[in-house]
Design an enzyme around this catalytic site. Structure first.
Site, PDB file in Angstrom:
ATOM      1  N   SER A  74      -2.545  -0.727  -1.683  1.00  0.00           N
ATOM      2  CA  SER A  74      -3.127  -0.930  -0.362  1.00  0.00           C
ATOM      3  C   SER A  74      -2.742  -2.256   0.260  1.00  0.00           C
ATOM      4  CB  SER A  74      -4.657  -0.860  -0.443  1.00  0.00           C
ATOM      5  OG  SER A  74      -5.145  -1.854  -1.329  1.00  0.00           O
ATOM      6  N   CYS A  75      -2.278  -3.205  -0.540  1.00  0.00           N
ATOM      7  CA  CYS A  75      -2.009  -4.534   0.005  1.00  0.00           C
ATOM      8  C   CYS A  75      -0.811  -5.145  -0.684  1.00  0.00           C
ATOM      9  CB  CYS A  75      -3.228  -5.434  -0.156  1.00  0.00           C
ATOM     10  SG  CYS A  75      -2.939  -7.134   0.359  1.00  0.00           S
ATOM     11  N   GLY A  76       0.288  -5.287   0.050  1.00  0.00           N
ATOM     12  CA  GLY A  76       1.509  -5.783  -0.558  1.00  0.00           C
ATOM     13  C   GLY A  76       1.600  -7.284  -0.626  1.00  0.00           C
ATOM     14  N   CYS A 131      -0.963  -9.376  -1.694  1.00  0.00           N
ATOM     15  CA  CYS A 131      -1.967  -9.963  -2.575  1.00  0.00           C
ATOM     16  C   CYS A 131      -1.305 -10.967  -3.518  1.00  0.00           C
ATOM     17  CB  CYS A 131      -2.661  -8.874  -3.383  1.00  0.00           C
ATOM     18  SG  CYS A 131      -3.525  -7.670  -2.354  1.00  0.00           S
ATOM     19  N   THR A 162      -0.599  -4.112  -4.853  1.00  0.00           N
ATOM     20  CA  THR A 162      -1.347  -2.895  -5.070  1.00  0.00           C
ATOM     21  C   THR A 162      -0.919  -1.872  -4.047  1.00  0.00           C
ATOM     22  OG1 THR A 162      -3.152  -3.384  -3.553  1.00  0.00           O
ATOM     23  CG2 THR A 162      -3.326  -4.320  -5.749  1.00  0.00           C
TER      24      THR A 162
END
Length: 290
Positions: free
Chosen positions: A126-128, A130, A124
């Site tokens: 915001s968070c690579g 996940c 996503t």
């Protein structure tokens, strides 16, 4: 080789109401576009060409081929740009799909490392990391780990100038205020390449993908500047590209510092006017004050 770079919209104007004390006004605000990008891989196995969906990532449209190529490289699925036969955007009949698919066709004589896909990639903005089952699973070994690195003596004043140079070059950020950037500089502090995206990891994959396409790797004679914080995944991606000097305008995480030490990377954080912190120092880089 066919490498296509379609024109995509990265910013969009939308009607917004602004409230200031007792007044209400309407105006057009410029926002960063965020849309999903599906990365598909086509390769030959047992004399049969196979197509596989590798990842879906939320990104800012633009430089999508660079993003796909960079992602495949930094995740260890491909090892070189020479592994690629074609890379292109796939147009779908469904209007909602737009140009949100990139397919990378590999050469027949190369077998990709698809053990990585067992991690069920879903990233996503915001968070690579996940969907990745463990930290150990993303410690991909860089193909440049065993290369002899050049040594540098760099004045602190070179680093002081980098944030302003990056900021002036961020055209989309000026319009939206909502994009991360990765900047590649030479040792003298000259900007070589800039990429932007709503996802900080996407911005870096775009930068590494373009560098891989242009046969610039390893990037061991450059400085990478991150517009925000330095996370574990960003250090891992930089290490895959052979980058040995990283500066971040924001803070690094503890795991990012540990990984930088493991890969012998110089890592700077909180880079502002006339100051920064050194969290990890490589054997080949000496920073001196003026």
């Amino acid at each position: 080789m066919e490498i296509q770079y379609p024109e995509l919209v990265s910013i969009k104007q939308m009607s917004v109401q602004k409230i200031n004390n007792t007044s209400i006004s309407s105006f057009l605000d410029t926002l960063s576009v965020e849309e999903p990008l599906e990365i598909r891989l086509s390769y030959v196995s047992n004399a049969e060409r196979i197509q596989k969906n590798i990842s879906v990532t939320m990104r800012t449209p633009g430089n999508d081929v660079d993003l796909a190529v960079g992602f495949l490289f930094t995740e260890g699925i491909i090892t070189s740009f020479e592994n690629i036969e074609n890379a292109y955007g796939v147009k779908m009949n469904c209007v909602s799909q737009k140009q949100n698919i990139v397919q990378v066709d590999l050469k027949e004589n190369f077998v990709p490392n698809l053990m990585q896909t067992d991690r069920n990639f879903y990233t996503t903005s915001s968070c690579g990391v996940c969907g990745k089952s463990s930290i150990e699973s993303i410690k991909t070994v860089s193909p440049f780990m065993n290369r002899v690195r050049p040594s540098f003596m760099i004045k602190a004043s070179v680093f002081y100038q980098l944030p302003e140079k990056l900021r002036k070059a961020q055209s989309d950020f000026d319009s939206t205020g909502g994009l991360h950037a990765s900047g590649l500089f030479n040792i003298q502090g000259d900007l070589i390449l800039l990429t932007e995206d709503v996802g900080r990891h996407n911005a870096l994959d775009k930068l590494i993908g373009r560098s891989l396409t242009n046969r610039l790797l390893p990037l061991n004679e450059h400085i990478l500047l991150l517009s925000g914080r330095a996370s574990f995944e960003l250090i891992q991606k930089a290490a895959m590209a052979g980058i040995s000097i990283i500066a971040a305008i924001g803070a690094p995480s503890s795991l990012a510092v540990e990984l930088a030490g493991e890969f012998n990377i110089t890592l700077l954080g909180f880079l502002k006017e006339n100051r920064f912190n050194i969290y990890s120092s490589s054997n080949q880089t000496v920073i001196i004050t003026d």
